[in-house]
Design a protein around this motif. Structure first.
Motif, PDB file in Angstrom:
ATOM      1  N   GLU A 237       0.846  -1.187  -0.286  1.00  0.00           N
ATOM      2  CA  GLU A 237       0.084  -0.027  -0.061  1.00  0.00           C
ATOM      3  C   GLU A 237       0.958   1.239  -0.092  1.00  0.00           C
ATOM      4  O   GLU A 237       0.359   2.235  -0.719  1.00  0.00           O
ATOM      5  CB  GLU A 237      -0.859  -0.054   1.219  1.00  0.00           C
ATOM      6  CG  GLU A 237      -1.938  -0.893   1.249  1.00  0.00           C
ATOM      7  CD  GLU A 237      -3.198  -0.935   0.028  1.00  0.00           C
ATOM      8  OE1 GLU A 237      -3.085   0.246  -0.510  1.00  0.00           O
ATOM      9  OE2 GLU A 237      -3.950  -1.650  -0.042  1.00  0.00           O
ATOM     10  N   VAL A 238       1.668   1.080   0.890  1.00  0.00           N
ATOM     11  CA  VAL A 238       2.718   2.362   0.790  1.00  0.00           C
ATOM     12  C   VAL A 238       3.503   2.794  -0.560  1.00  0.00           C
ATOM     13  O   VAL A 238       3.600   3.651  -0.862  1.00  0.00           O
ATOM     14  CB  VAL A 238       3.745   2.176   2.124  1.00  0.00           C
ATOM     15  CG1 VAL A 238       4.947   3.381   2.204  1.00  0.00           C
ATOM     16  CG2 VAL A 238       2.794   2.278   3.465  1.00  0.00           C
TER      17      VAL A 238
ATOM     18  N   ARG B  20       3.201   5.753  -3.002  1.00  0.00           N
ATOM     19  CA  ARG B  20       4.104   6.571  -3.589  1.00  0.00           C
ATOM     20  C   ARG B  20       4.265   6.812  -5.036  1.00  0.00           C
ATOM     21  O   ARG B  20       4.353   7.624  -5.523  1.00  0.00           O
ATOM     22  CB  ARG B  20       5.585   5.955  -3.063  1.00  0.00           C
ATOM     23  CG  ARG B  20       5.906   6.221  -1.698  1.00  0.00           C
ATOM     24  CD  ARG B  20       7.223   5.963  -1.242  1.00  0.00           C
ATOM     25  NE  ARG B  20       7.491   6.102   0.062  1.00  0.00           N
ATOM     26  CZ  ARG B  20       8.092   5.257   0.971  1.00  0.00           C
ATOM     27  NH1 ARG B  20       8.278   3.917   0.639  1.00  0.00           N
ATOM     28  NH2 ARG B  20       7.995   5.052   2.207  1.00  0.00           N
ATOM     29  N   LEU B  21       4.039   5.611  -5.710  1.00  0.00           N
ATOM     30  CA  LEU B  21       3.942   5.493  -6.986  1.00  0.00           C
ATOM     31  C   LEU B  21       2.498   6.480  -7.576  1.00  0.00           C
ATOM     32  O   LEU B  21       3.037   7.167  -8.732  1.00  0.00           O
ATOM     33  CB  LEU B  21       3.653   4.008  -7.699  1.00  0.00           C
ATOM     34  CG  LEU B  21       3.546   3.803  -9.003  1.00  0.00           C
ATOM     35  CD1 LEU B  21       4.900   4.195  -9.862  1.00  0.00           C
ATOM     36  CD2 LEU B  21       3.286   2.449  -9.171  1.00  0.00           C
ATOM     37  N   ALA B  22       1.564   6.408  -6.945  1.00  0.00           N
ATOM     38  CA  ALA B  22       0.352   7.228  -7.377  1.00  0.00           C
ATOM     39  C   ALA B  22       0.895   8.656  -7.141  1.00  0.00           C
ATOM     40  O   ALA B  22       0.304   9.600  -8.001  1.00  0.00           O
ATOM     41  CB  ALA B  22      -0.752   7.138  -6.339  1.00  0.00           C
TER      42      ALA B  22
ATOM     43  N   MET C 248      -2.953   6.714   2.188  1.00  0.00           N
ATOM     44  CA  MET C 248      -2.498   5.384   2.286  1.00  0.00           C
ATOM     45  C   MET C 248      -1.105   5.315   2.979  1.00  0.00           C
ATOM     46  O   MET C 248      -0.852   4.501   3.842  1.00  0.00           O
ATOM     47  CB  MET C 248      -2.468   4.601   0.949  1.00  0.00           C
ATOM     48  CG  MET C 248      -3.714   4.481   0.116  1.00  0.00           C
ATOM     49  SD  MET C 248      -4.827   3.369   1.267  1.00  0.00           S
ATOM     50  CE  MET C 248      -5.990   4.677   1.923  1.00  0.00           C
ATOM     51  N   MET C 249      -0.393   6.330   2.529  1.00  0.00           N
ATOM     52  CA  MET C 249       1.236   6.339   3.055  1.00  0.00           C
ATOM     53  C   MET C 249       1.085   6.610   4.626  1.00  0.00           C
ATOM     54  O   MET C 249       1.659   5.976   5.278  1.00  0.00           O
ATOM     55  CB  MET C 249       1.781   7.363   2.709  1.00  0.00           C
ATOM     56  CG  MET C 249       2.122   7.069   0.978  1.00  0.00           C
ATOM     57  SD  MET C 249       3.413   8.021   0.384  1.00  0.00           S
ATOM     58  CE  MET C 249       2.587   9.599   0.060  1.00  0.00           C
ATOM     59  N   ARG C 250       0.117   7.528   5.306  1.00  0.00           N
ATOM     60  CA  ARG C 250       0.079   7.747   6.584  1.00  0.00           C
ATOM     61  C   ARG C 250      -0.559   6.465   7.262  1.00  0.00           C
ATOM     62  O   ARG C 250       0.096   6.196   8.232  1.00  0.00           O
ATOM     63  CB  ARG C 250      -0.918   9.208   6.780  1.00  0.00           C
ATOM     64  CG  ARG C 250      -0.862   9.477   8.259  1.00  0.00           C
ATOM     65  CD  ARG C 250      -2.148  10.468   8.307  1.00  0.00           C
ATOM     66  NE  ARG C 250      -3.495  10.089   8.123  1.00  0.00           N
ATOM     67  CZ  ARG C 250      -4.372  10.318   7.316  1.00  0.00           C
ATOM     68  NH1 ARG C 250      -4.030  11.408   6.768  1.00  0.00           N
ATOM     69  NH2 ARG C 250      -5.560   9.987   7.304  1.00  0.00           N
TER      70      ARG C 250
ATOM     71  N   GLY D  96       1.517   3.381   6.936  1.00  0.00           N
ATOM     72  CA  GLY D  96       2.711   3.559   7.359  1.00  0.00           C
ATOM     73  C   GLY D  96       2.600   3.206   9.036  1.00  0.00           C
ATOM     74  O   GLY D  96       3.633   2.594   9.373  1.00  0.00           O
ATOM     75  N   ARG D  97       1.791   3.889   9.656  1.00  0.00           N
ATOM     76  CA  ARG D  97       1.489   3.452  11.060  1.00  0.00           C
ATOM     77  C   ARG D  97       1.053   2.229  11.413  1.00  0.00           C
ATOM     78  O   ARG D  97       1.674   1.573  12.194  1.00  0.00           O
ATOM     79  CB  ARG D  97       0.152   4.603  11.369  1.00  0.00           C
ATOM     80  CG  ARG D  97       0.481   5.852  11.722  1.00  0.00           C
ATOM     81  CD  ARG D  97      -0.816   6.760  12.066  1.00  0.00           C
ATOM     82  NE  ARG D  97      -0.592   8.122  11.911  1.00  0.00           N
ATOM     83  CZ  ARG D  97      -1.223   9.121  11.777  1.00  0.00           C
ATOM     84  NH1 ARG D  97      -2.669   8.804  11.986  1.00  0.00           N
ATOM     85  NH2 ARG D  97      -1.256  10.279  11.587  1.00  0.00           N
ATOM     86  N   ALA D  98       0.186   1.575  10.561  1.00  0.00           N
ATOM     87  CA  ALA D  98       0.087   0.177  10.806  1.00  0.00           C
ATOM     88  C   ALA D  98       1.251  -0.725  10.617  1.00  0.00           C
ATOM     89  O   ALA D  98       1.591  -1.647  11.417  1.00  0.00           O
ATOM     90  CB  ALA D  98      -1.146  -0.193   9.755  1.00  0.00           C
ATOM     91  N   ASN D  99       2.075  -0.555   9.600  1.00  0.00           N
ATOM     92  CA  ASN D  99       3.314  -1.159   9.560  1.00  0.00           C
ATOM     93  C   ASN D  99       4.186  -1.146  10.576  1.00  0.00           C
ATOM     94  O   ASN D  99       4.664  -2.028  11.009  1.00  0.00           O
ATOM     95  CB  ASN D  99       4.226  -0.628   8.014  1.00  0.00           C
ATOM     96  CG  ASN D  99       3.268  -1.052   6.759  1.00  0.00           C
ATOM     97  OD1 ASN D  99       2.321  -1.512   6.896  1.00  0.00           O
ATOM     98  ND2 ASN D  99       3.820  -0.353   5.862  1.00  0.00           N
ATOM     99  N   GLN D 100       4.296   0.075  11.174  1.00  0.00           N
ATOM    100  CA  GLN D 100       5.279   0.171  12.366  1.00  0.00           C
ATOM    101  C   GLN D 100       4.552  -0.555  13.430  1.00  0.00           C
ATOM    102  O   GLN D 100       5.339  -1.221  14.184  1.00  0.00           O
ATOM    103  CB  GLN D 100       5.485   1.722  12.778  1.00  0.00           C
ATOM    104  CG  GLN D 100       6.183   2.526  11.763  1.00  0.00           C
ATOM    105  CD  GLN D 100       7.339   2.016  11.793  1.00  0.00           C
ATOM    106  OE1 GLN D 100       8.179   1.519  12.580  1.00  0.00           O
ATOM    107  NE2 GLN D 100       7.730   1.787  10.291  1.00  0.00           N
TER     108      GLN D 100
END
Length: 181
Positions: A58-59, A63-65, A81-83, A86-90
């Motif tokens: 997703e991140v 970035r591609l988008a 999506m990045m925000r 990114g939080r969920a990934n952490q």
């Protein structure tokens, strides 16, 4: 001509079935290899592997988008999506460390194929393809997170999934509003 069309359609269905079977096998094998904690069920470890890959994808696709999109709505969605992912990934990395499993560091073959396909597009064509991919991806993610939230055996993994169900529901709602035609 009709014979070729139906033959191609059948071939695509067979390939899709093979890809689905391979994806399930890859996820189970990765989860089993990553699992160090013998008290974590294989299904919980598989969920963590799948969720991590999805979050990474997703991140990267967001970035591609930001680079390839022409639509302000798609770019705003990508920032969300990045925000959020990114939080969920952490959070997932911390959970994996707590559960003593090694999370994957890449998005996996299926997500990579989608990324590679999207990377070839620009402008409105990218926007439509990205929107369709995000709807499909969030539908799949939402099902997996809901299943884990209801049926997971590890309380921490189950709680992680339950916390992210509303976020994924909102992402799906947003993705469905993006230009898809």
């Amino acid at each position: 001509m009709a014979r070729t069309y139906w033959g191609a359609g059948l071939a695509l269905l067979v390939l899709a079935g093979c890809a689905e079977t391979q994806r399930a096998a890859d996820t189970t094998v990765a989860a089993a290899k990553a699992q160090v904690n013998p008290t974590l069920s294989t299904s919980d470890a598989a969920f963590m592997t799948t969720a991590t890959r999805g979050g990474l994808a997703e991140v990267e696709m967001a970035r591609l988008a930001e680079r390839n999109s022409r639509s302000p709505a798609v770019k705003r969605f990508a920032q969300t999506m990045m925000r959020d992912h990114g939080r969920a990934n952490q959070e997932m990395l911390a959970l994996a460390q707590q559960k003593q499993i090694t999370p994957p560091s890449t998005m996996g073959a299926e997500h990579q194929a989608t990324y590679d396909s999207l990377a070839q597009l620009r402008g409105a064509a990218f926007d439509r393809a990205y929107a369709r991919a995000m709807v499909q991806d969030h539908e799949e993610d939402l099902r997996a997170f809901q299943t884990e939230a209801q049926e997971g055996t590890d309380p921490d993994v189950r709680a992680f999934a339950a916390r992210h169900v509303p976020v994924l529901q909102e992402h799906l709602r947003m993705a469905r509003q993006l230009p898809q035609r």
